[in-house]
Motif scaffolding. Structure first.
Motif, PDB file in Angstrom:
ATOM      1  N   ARG A 143       5.825   5.752  -1.264  1.00 38.49           N
ATOM      2  CA  ARG A 143       6.675   5.861  -0.066  1.00 38.49           C
ATOM      3  C   ARG A 143       7.773   4.803  -0.105  1.00 38.49           C
ATOM      4  N   LYS A 192       1.732   4.286  -2.890  1.00 37.92           N
ATOM      5  CA  LYS A 192       1.622   5.736  -2.668  1.00 37.92           C
ATOM      6  C   LYS A 192       2.963   6.441  -2.875  1.00 37.92           C
ATOM      7  N   GLU A 207       0.840  -1.212   0.000  1.00 36.33           N
ATOM      8  CA  GLU A 207       0.000   0.000   0.000  1.00 36.33           C
ATOM      9  C   GLU A 207       0.865   1.249   0.000  1.00 36.33           C
ATOM     10  N   LEU A 208       1.894   1.239   0.857  1.00 32.71           N
ATOM     11  CA  LEU A 208       2.764   2.417   0.975  1.00 32.71           C
ATOM     12  C   LEU A 208       3.600   2.598  -0.287  1.00 32.71           C
TER      13      LEU A 208
END
Ligand code: DC
Length: 214
Positions: free
Chosen positions: A151, A149, A145-146
Protein backbone atom coordinates in the motif's frame (compact mmCIF):
# COMPACT_ATOMS: atom_id res chain seq x y z
CA UNK A 1 -11.83 -22.66 36.65
CA UNK A 2 -11.88 -19.50 34.54
CA UNK A 3 -8.89 -17.26 34.11
CA UNK A 4 -9.20 -13.98 32.24
CA UNK A 5 -6.37 -12.02 30.67
CA UNK A 6 -7.49 -8.44 29.86
CA UNK A 7 -5.33 -6.59 27.34
CA UNK A 8 -6.02 -2.94 26.64
CA UNK A 9 -4.17 -0.15 24.90
CA UNK A 10 -4.22 2.30 22.01
CA UNK A 11 -4.37 1.38 18.32
CA UNK A 12 -1.27 -0.23 16.81
CA UNK A 13 0.59 -0.79 20.10
CA UNK A 14 0.90 -4.51 19.36
CA UNK A 15 -1.82 -5.72 21.71
CA UNK A 16 -3.54 -7.92 19.10
CA UNK A 17 -0.35 -9.81 18.31
CA UNK A 18 0.52 -10.19 21.99
CA UNK A 19 -3.02 -11.29 22.90
CA UNK A 20 -3.15 -13.90 20.14
CA UNK A 21 0.23 -15.33 21.11
CA UNK A 22 -0.69 -15.43 24.80
CA UNK A 23 -3.89 -17.32 23.99
CA UNK A 24 -1.97 -19.89 21.93
CA UNK A 25 0.74 -20.21 24.61
CA UNK A 26 -1.65 -20.81 27.52
CA UNK A 27 -4.33 -22.67 25.54
CA UNK A 28 -6.92 -19.95 26.22
CA UNK A 29 -9.68 -18.75 23.89
CA UNK A 30 -9.08 -15.38 22.21
CA UNK A 31 -11.49 -12.55 21.46
CA UNK A 32 -10.46 -9.46 19.49
CA UNK A 33 -13.19 -7.13 20.78
CA UNK A 34 -12.27 -4.42 18.28
CA UNK A 35 -13.77 -6.66 15.60
CA UNK A 36 -17.21 -6.28 17.21
CA UNK A 37 -17.07 -2.48 16.88
CA UNK A 38 -15.59 -2.76 13.39
CA UNK A 39 -18.45 -5.03 12.30
CA UNK A 40 -21.07 -2.63 13.66
CA UNK A 41 -19.43 0.31 11.90
CA UNK A 42 -19.26 -1.63 8.65
CA UNK A 43 -22.89 -2.81 8.74
CA UNK A 44 -24.16 0.66 9.67
CA UNK A 45 -22.24 2.37 6.90
CA UNK A 46 -23.30 -0.22 4.31
CA UNK A 47 -26.92 0.45 5.26
CA UNK A 48 -26.38 4.19 4.99
CA UNK A 49 -27.29 4.76 8.65
CA UNK A 50 -26.19 7.75 10.71
CA UNK A 51 -23.13 6.63 12.67
CA UNK A 52 -23.56 9.52 15.09
CA UNK A 53 -27.03 8.33 16.17
CA UNK A 54 -26.41 6.29 19.32
CA UNK A 55 -29.87 4.70 19.56
CA UNK A 56 -29.77 3.45 15.95
CA UNK A 57 -26.23 2.17 16.39
CA UNK A 58 -27.37 0.33 19.51
CA UNK A 59 -30.02 -1.56 17.53
CA UNK A 60 -27.40 -2.52 14.93
CA UNK A 61 -25.20 -3.81 17.78
CA UNK A 62 -28.04 -5.88 19.28
CA UNK A 63 -28.74 -7.52 15.91
CA UNK A 64 -25.10 -8.21 15.05
CA UNK A 65 -24.61 -11.49 13.18
CA UNK A 66 -21.39 -13.09 14.49
CA UNK A 67 -20.72 -14.60 11.03
CA UNK A 68 -19.55 -11.17 9.82
CA UNK A 69 -16.61 -11.31 12.27
CA UNK A 70 -14.83 -13.72 9.91
CA UNK A 71 -14.62 -11.07 7.18
CA UNK A 72 -10.88 -10.35 6.95
CA UNK A 73 -11.42 -6.87 5.50
CA UNK A 74 -12.75 -5.75 8.89
CA UNK A 75 -9.15 -5.45 10.02
CA UNK A 76 -8.46 -2.65 7.55
CA UNK A 77 -8.06 1.07 8.23
CA UNK A 78 -11.49 2.09 7.05
CA UNK A 79 -13.33 -0.30 9.37
CA UNK A 80 -11.09 0.86 12.23
CA UNK A 81 -12.16 4.43 11.68
CA UNK A 82 -15.87 3.46 11.57
CA UNK A 83 -15.39 1.36 14.72
CA UNK A 84 -13.92 4.24 16.66
CA UNK A 85 -16.97 6.36 15.72
CA UNK A 86 -19.66 3.87 16.73
CA UNK A 87 -17.73 2.89 19.89
CA UNK A 88 -18.48 6.26 21.52
CA UNK A 89 -22.17 5.34 21.98
CA UNK A 90 -23.30 3.90 25.33
CA UNK A 91 -26.09 1.74 23.76
CA UNK A 92 -23.52 0.11 21.46
CA UNK A 93 -21.19 -0.68 24.35
CA UNK A 94 -24.08 -1.95 26.51
CA UNK A 95 -25.25 -4.29 23.74
CA UNK A 96 -21.81 -5.94 23.61
CA UNK A 97 -21.14 -6.23 27.33
CA UNK A 98 -22.82 -9.56 28.16
CA UNK A 99 -21.30 -11.35 25.19
CA UNK A 100 -17.81 -10.21 26.16
CA UNK A 101 -18.29 -11.12 29.83
CA UNK A 102 -19.57 -14.56 28.92
CA UNK A 103 -16.56 -15.09 26.71
CA UNK A 104 -14.19 -13.92 29.44
CA UNK A 105 -15.54 -16.38 32.00
CA UNK A 106 -15.41 -19.50 29.83
CA UNK A 107 -13.98 -22.38 31.86
CA UNK A 108 -10.81 -22.97 29.84
CA UNK A 109 -9.50 -19.40 30.22
CA UNK A 110 -9.74 -16.44 27.85
CA UNK A 111 -7.73 -13.54 26.51
CA UNK A 112 -9.64 -10.44 25.40
CA UNK A 113 -8.10 -7.38 23.85
CA UNK A 114 -9.70 -3.96 23.48
CA UNK A 115 -9.92 -0.59 25.19
CA UNK A 116 -12.09 -1.18 28.28
CA UNK A 117 -11.59 -4.85 29.13
CA UNK A 118 -9.74 -4.31 32.41
CA UNK A 119 -11.77 -1.27 33.41
CA UNK A 120 -15.39 -2.04 32.44
CA UNK A 121 -15.88 -5.50 30.93
CA UNK A 122 -13.76 -7.56 33.34
CA UNK A 123 -12.63 -5.49 36.32
CA UNK A 124 -12.01 -8.83 38.11
CA UNK A 125 -9.73 -10.22 35.40
CA UNK A 126 -6.91 -12.24 36.99
CA UNK A 127 -4.31 -10.62 34.71
CA UNK A 128 -4.47 -7.12 33.21
CA UNK A 129 -1.95 -5.68 30.81
CA UNK A 130 -2.00 -2.18 29.35
CA UNK A 131 0.06 -2.33 26.15
CA UNK A 132 1.29 0.98 24.85
CA UNK A 133 3.98 2.59 22.69
CA UNK A 134 4.68 6.14 21.61
CA UNK A 135 2.44 7.46 18.80
CA UNK A 136 5.51 7.81 16.56
CA UNK A 137 6.53 4.19 17.05
CA UNK A 138 2.96 2.99 16.45
CA UNK A 139 2.64 5.07 13.30
CA UNK A 140 6.01 3.81 12.03
CA UNK A 141 5.02 0.16 12.60
CA UNK A 142 1.65 0.64 10.94
CA UNK A 143 3.24 2.39 7.96
CA UNK A 144 5.81 -0.41 7.55
CA UNK A 145 3.04 -3.04 7.77
CA UNK A 146 1.06 -1.29 5.04
CA UNK A 147 4.14 -0.85 2.85
CA UNK A 148 4.85 -4.57 3.23
CA UNK A 149 1.36 -5.20 1.85
CA UNK A 150 2.16 -2.96 -1.12
CA UNK A 151 0.00 0.00 0.00
CA UNK A 152 1.23 3.47 -0.85
CA UNK A 153 0.75 5.41 2.40
CA UNK A 154 2.97 7.99 4.00
CA UNK A 155 4.09 8.09 7.61
CA UNK A 156 2.64 11.56 8.32
CA UNK A 157 -0.86 10.52 7.24
CA UNK A 158 -0.72 7.42 9.41
CA UNK A 159 0.62 9.41 12.38
CA UNK A 160 -2.33 11.82 12.02
CA UNK A 161 -4.73 8.86 11.99
CA UNK A 162 -3.11 7.33 15.08
CA UNK A 163 -3.33 10.63 16.97
CA UNK A 164 -6.94 11.24 15.91
CA UNK A 165 -7.91 7.71 16.99
CA UNK A 166 -6.17 8.19 20.37
CA UNK A 167 -8.07 11.43 20.91
CA UNK A 168 -11.41 9.83 20.16
CA UNK A 169 -10.76 6.64 22.16
CA UNK A 170 -9.44 8.44 25.26
CA UNK A 171 -11.75 11.45 25.06
CA UNK A 172 -15.16 9.75 24.89
CA UNK A 173 -17.48 9.85 27.89
CA UNK A 174 -18.41 6.15 27.94
CA UNK A 175 -15.65 3.65 28.77
CA UNK A 176 -12.74 5.77 27.56
CA UNK A 177 -9.40 4.16 26.88
CA UNK A 178 -7.37 4.17 30.07
CA UNK A 179 -5.30 1.74 32.09
CA UNK A 180 -7.01 0.04 35.03
CA UNK A 181 -5.30 1.04 38.29
CA UNK A 182 -4.16 -2.56 38.80
CA UNK A 183 -2.99 -3.18 35.20
CA UNK A 184 0.66 -3.95 34.47
CA UNK A 185 2.03 -1.41 31.99
CA UNK A 186 3.86 -2.83 29.00
CA UNK A 187 5.50 -0.17 26.84
CA UNK A 188 6.60 -1.84 23.60
CA UNK A 189 8.30 1.26 22.12
CA UNK A 190 11.76 -0.24 22.55
CA UNK A 191 10.81 -3.93 22.26
CA UNK A 192 10.49 -6.24 19.30
CA UNK A 193 7.50 -8.56 19.20
CA UNK A 194 9.36 -11.49 20.80
CA UNK A 195 10.54 -9.33 23.72
CA UNK A 196 7.06 -7.86 24.15
CA UNK A 197 5.53 -11.35 24.17
CA UNK A 198 8.04 -12.59 26.75
CA UNK A 199 7.31 -9.59 28.98
CA UNK A 200 3.57 -10.29 28.70
CA UNK A 201 4.16 -13.96 29.62
CA UNK A 202 6.00 -12.91 32.77
CA UNK A 203 3.01 -10.79 33.80
CA UNK A 204 0.53 -13.63 33.16
CA UNK A 205 2.76 -16.21 34.87
CA UNK A 206 2.91 -14.02 37.98
CA UNK A 207 -0.90 -13.77 38.01
CA UNK A 208 -1.27 -17.53 37.53
CA UNK A 209 1.08 -18.16 40.46
CA UNK A 210 -0.86 -15.70 42.59
CA UNK A 211 -4.17 -17.33 41.67
CA UNK A 212 -2.75 -20.78 42.46
CA UNK A 213 -1.48 -19.51 45.79
CA UNK A 214 2.15 -20.25 44.95
O1 DC B 1 -8.57 -2.58 18.47
P1 DC B 1 -9.11 -2.04 17.15
O2 DC B 1 -8.16 -1.16 16.41
O3 DC B 1 -9.67 -3.14 16.30
O4 DC B 1 -10.37 -1.12 17.58
C1 DC B 1 -11.05 -0.34 16.67
C2 DC B 1 -11.85 0.73 17.40
O5 DC B 1 -12.90 0.12 18.15
C3 DC B 1 -11.06 1.54 18.41
O6 DC B 1 -10.52 2.71 17.84
C4 DC B 1 -12.05 1.85 19.50
C5 DC B 1 -13.06 0.76 19.41
N1 DC B 1 -12.95 -0.24 20.48
C6 DC B 1 -13.51 0.07 21.70
O7 DC B 1 -14.01 1.18 21.88
N2 DC B 1 -13.52 -0.83 22.70
C7 DC B 1 -12.96 -2.05 22.55
N3 DC B 1 -12.99 -2.93 23.56
C8 DC B 1 -12.34 -2.38 21.31
C9 DC B 1 -12.34 -1.44 20.30
Amino acid sequence: MGFTVAIDGPAAAGKGTIAKRLAAHYGFAYLDTGLLYRAIGRVASQRGLDLDDGATMGTVALALDPAILDDGSLRGREAGELASRVAVHAPVRAALTEFQRGFARRPGGAVLDGRDIGTVICPEAEAKIFVTASPEVRARRRTDELHAKGRAVDYETILDEVLARDRRDTGRATAPLRAAPDAALLDTSELDIEEAFQAACRIVDASLHRRNGA
